[in-house]
Motif scaffolding. Structure first.
Motif, short mmCIF file in Angstrom:
data_model
loop_
_atom_site.label_atom_id
_atom_site.label_comp_id
_atom_site.label_asym_id
_atom_site.label_seq_id
_atom_site.Cartn_x
_atom_site.Cartn_y
_atom_site.Cartn_z
N ALA A 201 0.68 -1.15 0.01
CA ALA A 201 -0.04 0.05 0.10
C ALA A 201 0.82 1.12 0.09
O ALA A 201 0.52 2.26 -0.76
N GLY A 202 1.89 1.18 0.92
CA GLY A 202 2.83 2.42 0.85
C GLY A 202 3.55 2.70 -0.34
O GLY A 202 3.80 3.51 -0.98
N GLN A 203 3.87 1.57 -1.22
CA GLN A 203 4.61 1.51 -2.55
C GLN A 203 3.71 2.30 -3.41
O GLN A 203 4.01 3.03 -4.10
N TYR A 204 2.53 1.86 -3.22
CA TYR A 204 1.39 2.33 -4.22
C TYR A 204 1.26 3.83 -3.93
O TYR A 204 1.14 4.63 -5.10
N TRP A 216 -0.02 16.67 -4.11
CA TRP A 216 0.45 16.07 -2.90
C TRP A 216 0.85 17.15 -1.71
O TRP A 216 0.36 18.34 -1.78
N SER A 217 0.80 16.53 -0.47
CA SER A 217 1.12 17.22 0.85
C SER A 217 1.88 16.66 1.56
O SER A 217 2.34 15.63 1.60
N GLN A 223 2.36 9.90 5.10
CA GLN A 223 1.59 8.67 5.12
C GLN A 223 2.51 7.56 4.18
O GLN A 223 2.44 6.40 4.57
N VAL A 224 3.09 7.92 3.30
CA VAL A 224 3.81 7.07 2.51
C VAL A 224 5.08 6.34 3.40
O VAL A 224 5.42 5.49 3.47
N VAL A 299 8.71 14.25 2.28
CA VAL A 299 8.48 15.19 3.09
C VAL A 299 9.34 16.33 3.02
O VAL A 299 8.68 17.65 3.15
N LEU A 300 10.51 16.15 2.65
CA LEU A 300 11.46 17.30 2.53
C LEU A 300 11.10 17.97 1.51
O LEU A 300 11.11 19.54 1.91
#
Length: 384
Positions: A201-204, A216-217, A223-224, A299-300
């Motif tokens: 799920a994270g890879q998707y 994106w945010s 979350q990833v 995130v960065l």
């Protein structure tokens, strides 16, 4: 294979000597950690030798394919996942329980890791991993050198996908060799399956984010990190180790591991975000600046976009896959100028504090608590 560098780093964080006298906790940490890293490597070597022989019996080329998969597994790496799982297990059973019955389960996590890395490298078109050509690049070069028909790059990607698939099957097969009561092995398997589902799920989400980075945010990027990295690097390996020891789901220890694992897992990925931009390729084994070239919504970079003034945002939007090295270097400077680096460093520090607080429960073995505190530093203060 030599013991992983994580051993030495952990021992420097928590020395085996204190004030000139032997520190029994540090000494036990050294002995246990060295034992698990060496034992996991030995388990993998023996298991993979048998598997290669079995595939070679089908066809010699299948044996060569299996050797490529083996090399992907044994080509270095931190062995963090089995190490966290080991301390999750030791945190329950203490120091007297023998290691061999659970070794196959610990080593299986490295095969799962190899599956994820091999597929991730194909998706990201990564050329190097741990300072060596990635599986798809190496196989493509072999295809071209042999003068075979077809597109070498496509062949390399196809084989790399199969290498990842094979590692996933191998992980299942090795996990089944753990010597545990059937009911407990079933509980371990449930934990393992959830870890795999969350990783996929994270890879998707990672792939989805790259396809639409402007929408994106920071929270989405977190979350990833939470599911792609934290889930199967720290959090679930710890819970996996607790399940190996027979701990029930509603135990206070499970809650402590869950809290620690998510915090350190996220911090680990945030550290990776920084290394992806500012790391030394000679140390990380990967080119610097790839995230900047692709605009990967880490995130960065999401924080940098949020904090950027109009001029900085224009610079962040301009660099692409064909950027020169000097342009990528300048973009890295822009990211730092926005203040995003400082914010990510603070996020890492906050998560380490959260994780260390989570360990303050009486049900965790003292040596394991000390080891996990050291591993929190190892996972988040690194150059690779």
């Amino acid at each position: 294979m030599a013991n992983d560098a994580v051993v030495g780093k952990a021992l420097r964080v928590i020395p085996a000597r204190r004030g000139g006298e032997a520190d029994p906790v540090g000494a036990r940490l050294a002995a246990y950690t060295e034992e698990v890293v060496a034992a996991v490597d030995d388990t993998l070597v023996d298991f993979l030798a048998t598997e290669i022989d079995a595939l070679a019996a089908i066809d010699s080329s299948a044996g060569g394919f299996a050797t490529t998969a083996r090399d992907s597994v044994l080509a270095g790496g931190k062995r963090l996942r089995p190490t966290f799982a080991y301390w999750g297990w030791r945190g329950v059973v203490g120091g007297a329980e023998p290691l061999p019955p659970v070794l196959p389960a610990l080593a299986a996590l490295e095969l799962l890791h190899a599956f994820a890395l091999t597929h991730d490298d194909v998706m990201d078109s990564s050329a190097t991993r741990r300072g060596r050509p990635t599986a798809h690049v190496a196989v493509a070069a072999q295809h071209a050198a042999a003068g075979r028909r077809g597109d070498s790059g496509k062949f390399g990607e196809n084989v790399a996908v199969l290498v990842g698939d094979l590692c996933l099957v191998w992980a299942d097969r090795l996990l089944a060799q753990a010597v545990l009561p059937p009911a407990r092995l079933l509980e371990v398997r449930h934990c393992y399956d959830q870890m795999r589902v969350e990783t996929v799920a994270g890879q998707y989400l990672d792939v989805l984010g790259e396809s639409d980075p402007t929408n994106w945010s920071v929270e989405r990027a977190l979350q990833v990190a939470r599911y792609k990295t934290a889930s199967y690097t720290v959090r679930w390996p710890l819970l996996f180790g607790a399940r190996l020891a027979g701990v029930v789901a509603d135990s206070p220890l499970i809650a402590a591991y869950d809290r620690y694992g998510q915090a350190i897992g996220e911090a680990f990925q945030l550290c990776d975000d920084l290394l992806g931009v500012y790391g030394d390729p000679a140390t990380t084994g990967k080119p610097a600046g790839d995230d900047l070239r692709t605009g990967k919504p880490t995130v960065l970079l999401m924080l940098a976009r949020t904090l950027a003034d109009p001029t900085q945002r224009q610079a962040l939007d301009q660099v692409g896959a064909g950027a020169e090295d000097w342009e990528v270097k300048r973009l890295a400077e822009v990211v730092a100028e926005t203040g995003a680096v400082e914010q990510v460093e603070q996020m890492i520090s906050d998560r380490v504090d959260e994780a260390l607080t989570a360990l303050d429960v009486p049900s965790i073995d003292d040596t394991a608590r000390t080891a996990l505190a050291g591993l929190a530093a190892v996972a988040t203060h690194r150059r690779a």
